[in-house]
Design an enzyme around this catalytic site. Structure first.
Site, PDB file in Angstrom:
ATOM      1  N   ARG A  21       0.804  -1.224   0.000  1.00  0.00           N
ATOM      2  CA  ARG A  21       0.000   0.000   0.000  1.00  0.00           C
ATOM      3  C   ARG A  21       0.833   1.269   0.000  1.00  0.00           C
ATOM      4  O   ARG A  21       0.476   2.263  -0.623  1.00  0.00           O
ATOM      5  CB  ARG A  21      -0.925  -0.023   1.233  1.00  0.00           C
ATOM      6  CG  ARG A  21      -1.688   1.263   1.505  1.00  0.00           C
ATOM      7  CD  ARG A  21      -2.431   1.182   2.847  1.00  0.00           C
ATOM      8  NE  ARG A  21      -1.534   0.903   3.953  1.00  0.00           N
ATOM      9  CZ  ARG A  21      -0.796   1.825   4.577  1.00  0.00           C
ATOM     10  NH1 ARG A  21      -0.851   3.085   4.191  1.00  0.00           N
ATOM     11  NH2 ARG A  21      -0.008   1.490   5.586  1.00  0.00           N
ATOM     12  N   HIS A  51      12.794   3.035  22.444  1.00  0.00           N
ATOM     13  CA  HIS A  51      12.291   4.218  23.146  1.00  0.00           C
ATOM     14  C   HIS A  51      11.219   3.775  24.134  1.00  0.00           C
ATOM     15  O   HIS A  51      10.028   3.776  23.828  1.00  0.00           O
ATOM     16  CB  HIS A  51      11.733   5.225  22.138  1.00  0.00           C
ATOM     17  CG  HIS A  51      11.573   6.599  22.710  1.00  0.00           C
ATOM     18  ND1 HIS A  51      10.368   7.261  22.749  1.00  0.00           N
ATOM     19  CD2 HIS A  51      12.481   7.437  23.272  1.00  0.00           C
ATOM     20  CE1 HIS A  51      10.535   8.448  23.306  1.00  0.00           C
ATOM     21  NE2 HIS A  51      11.807   8.578  23.632  1.00  0.00           N
ATOM     22  N   ARG A 122     -12.841 -17.480  26.417  1.00  0.00           N
ATOM     23  CA  ARG A 122     -13.427 -16.296  25.786  1.00  0.00           C
ATOM     24  C   ARG A 122     -12.757 -15.000  26.237  1.00  0.00           C
ATOM     25  O   ARG A 122     -13.327 -13.922  26.083  1.00  0.00           O
ATOM     26  CB  ARG A 122     -14.928 -16.244  26.099  1.00  0.00           C
ATOM     27  CG  ARG A 122     -15.676 -17.474  25.608  1.00  0.00           C
ATOM     28  CD  ARG A 122     -17.145 -17.435  25.978  1.00  0.00           C
ATOM     29  NE  ARG A 122     -17.838 -18.631  25.529  1.00  0.00           N
ATOM     30  CZ  ARG A 122     -19.139 -18.863  25.706  1.00  0.00           C
ATOM     31  NH1 ARG A 122     -19.886 -17.959  26.355  1.00  0.00           N
ATOM     32  NH2 ARG A 122     -19.695 -19.976  25.265  1.00  0.00           N
ATOM     33  N   CYS A 141      -3.307  -2.930  13.126  1.00  0.00           N
ATOM     34  CA  CYS A 141      -2.304  -3.906  12.702  1.00  0.00           C
ATOM     35  C   CYS A 141      -2.257  -5.059  13.696  1.00  0.00           C
ATOM     36  O   CYS A 141      -2.278  -6.216  13.312  1.00  0.00           O
ATOM     37  CB  CYS A 141      -0.929  -3.250  12.585  1.00  0.00           C
ATOM     38  SG  CYS A 141      -0.820  -2.029  11.268  1.00  0.00           S
ATOM     39  N   ARG A 161      -2.007  -8.808  12.157  1.00  0.00           N
ATOM     40  CA  ARG A 161      -2.284  -9.104  10.748  1.00  0.00           C
ATOM     41  C   ARG A 161      -1.202  -8.546   9.834  1.00  0.00           C
ATOM     42  O   ARG A 161      -0.877  -9.118   8.790  1.00  0.00           O
ATOM     43  CB  ARG A 161      -3.638  -8.522  10.334  1.00  0.00           C
ATOM     44  CG  ARG A 161      -3.663  -7.000  10.372  1.00  0.00           C
ATOM     45  CD  ARG A 161      -4.809  -6.361   9.603  1.00  0.00           C
ATOM     46  NE  ARG A 161      -4.695  -4.918   9.671  1.00  0.00           N
ATOM     47  CZ  ARG A 161      -4.050  -4.165   8.787  1.00  0.00           C
ATOM     48  NH1 ARG A 161      -3.459  -4.723   7.741  1.00  0.00           N
ATOM     49  NH2 ARG A 161      -3.976  -2.852   8.933  1.00  0.00           N
ATOM     50  N   ALA A 163       2.678  -6.872  10.027  1.00  0.00           N
ATOM     51  CA  ALA A 163       3.789  -6.773  10.970  1.00  0.00           C
ATOM     52  C   ALA A 163       5.027  -6.176  10.313  1.00  0.00           C
ATOM     53  O   ALA A 163       5.728  -6.849   9.547  1.00  0.00           O
ATOM     54  CB  ALA A 163       4.103  -8.157  11.540  1.00  0.00           C
ATOM     55  N   ASN A 172       5.710  -3.612  19.515  1.00  0.00           N
ATOM     56  CA  ASN A 172       4.489  -4.341  19.866  1.00  0.00           C
ATOM     57  C   ASN A 172       4.752  -5.459  20.864  1.00  0.00           C
ATOM     58  O   ASN A 172       3.951  -5.690  21.779  1.00  0.00           O
ATOM     59  CB  ASN A 172       3.829  -4.911  18.611  1.00  0.00           C
ATOM     60  CG  ASN A 172       3.479  -3.867  17.576  1.00  0.00           C
ATOM     61  OD1 ASN A 172       3.718  -4.057  16.385  1.00  0.00           O
ATOM     62  ND2 ASN A 172       2.934  -2.736  18.006  1.00  0.00           N
ATOM     63  N   HIS A 202       6.605  -8.675   7.443  1.00  0.00           N
ATOM     64  CA  HIS A 202       7.388  -8.077   6.359  1.00  0.00           C
ATOM     65  C   HIS A 202       8.472  -7.111   6.818  1.00  0.00           C
ATOM     66  O   HIS A 202       8.376  -6.483   7.862  1.00  0.00           O
ATOM     67  CB  HIS A 202       6.459  -7.351   5.382  1.00  0.00           C
ATOM     68  CG  HIS A 202       5.550  -6.355   6.037  1.00  0.00           C
ATOM     69  ND1 HIS A 202       4.283  -6.696   6.481  1.00  0.00           N
ATOM     70  CD2 HIS A 202       5.714  -5.039   6.347  1.00  0.00           C
ATOM     71  CE1 HIS A 202       3.713  -5.628   7.016  1.00  0.00           C
ATOM     72  NE2 HIS A 202       4.567  -4.607   6.955  1.00  0.00           N
TER      73      HIS A 202
END
Length: 258
Positions: A21, A51, A122, A141, A161, A163, A172, A202
């Site tokens: 994208r 950081h 759950r 993301c 989804r 990365a 993350n 990626h």
């Protein structure tokens, strides 16, 4: 964090070159998993300086339900600036979905379950609200995370989804590890594992040289995280978090793909 370096090497050597994208181009693979024992140390990357302040303030911002960057900017954090509108708004992103998905507070629901029904399957929090994706400055993301309790230990698995392995993934990992520690503290549980699962995993093409530089570096032992217990999950402040024995290599700069 040799596990992370193995991912970098795997991407560089076996990944598939693709368009994306942003127009930058990536080398990617589909489906990858890493596991970190939180009792063994805080999984903050040591092969480049991270950081830490931004990690903590962003997580506190998510937990507040806030989706305007003013709070981040007031605390010297600019990681969301590129996506905000002229008023600093980002639309109904992570914090909104975590704390008020159609009136449902997912974080509170999970905490209640951890305390009263820890064997539940759950205990999930989702940010992927299909009805509101077009209102978001950037679709989530890191989409979904699930908690699991075994032998009094709390584990968490994140599904990401999309990365960005050089810039996003180390951030993350640390963020969700910290959240797991906070949730465990509030539920009076010991620490288990943090499991990171990636979908489209990626490296941007303009991060290849930085990744190769990082692979030349030897990881240091993981630091420790000390957290002062707050009255509730909503009452933590930056000063409650103390990163101990963080030894790291120098930072490596890389452009953000917007």
């Amino acid at each position: 964090m040799q596990t992370y370096l193995t991912l970098l090497e795997t991407l560089l050597t076996t990944g598939v070159d693709k368009s994306d994208r942003t127009g930058v181009g990536t080398r990617s693979l589909f489906g990858y998993q890493m596991r970190f024992d939180l009792a063994a140390g805080f999984p903050l990357l040591t092969t480049k300086k991270m950081h830490f302040k931004s990690i903590v303030y962003e997580l506190l911002w998510f937990l507040s339900g806030n989706t305007n960057i003013a709070y981040l900017n007031q605390n010297g954090v600019s990681i969301w600036d590129e996506w905000a509108d002229k008023n600093g708004d980002l639309g109904p992103i992570y914090g909104k979905q975590w704390r008020n998905w159609a009136g449902r507070d997912q974080i509170h629901q999970v905490l209640t379950s951890l305390k009263t029904n820890p064997d539940s399957r759950r205990m999930l929090v989702s940010s992927w609200n299909v009805a509101q994706l077009e209102e978001m400055a950037l679709p989530p993301c890191h989409v979904l995370f699930q908690f699991y309790v075994a032998n009094g230990r709390l584990s968490c698995q994140l599904y990401q989804r999309s990365a960005d392995v050089f810039l996003g993934v180390p951030f993350n990992i640390a963020s969700y590890a910290l959240l797991t520690m906070m949730m465990a503290q509030q539920a009076d549980l010991e620490l288990g594992d943090f499991v990171w699962t990636g979908g489209d995993v990626h490296l941007y093409r303009n991060h290849f040289a930085q990744a190769q530089e990082q692979l030349k570096r030897q990881p240091y032992p993981l630091p420790k995280m000390h957290i002062k217990r707050a009255k509730s999950i909503d009452d933590y402040v930056f000063e409650d978090f103390l990163l101990v024995d963080y030894r790291c290599h120098a930072a490596i700069k890389a452009p953000v793909a917007v």
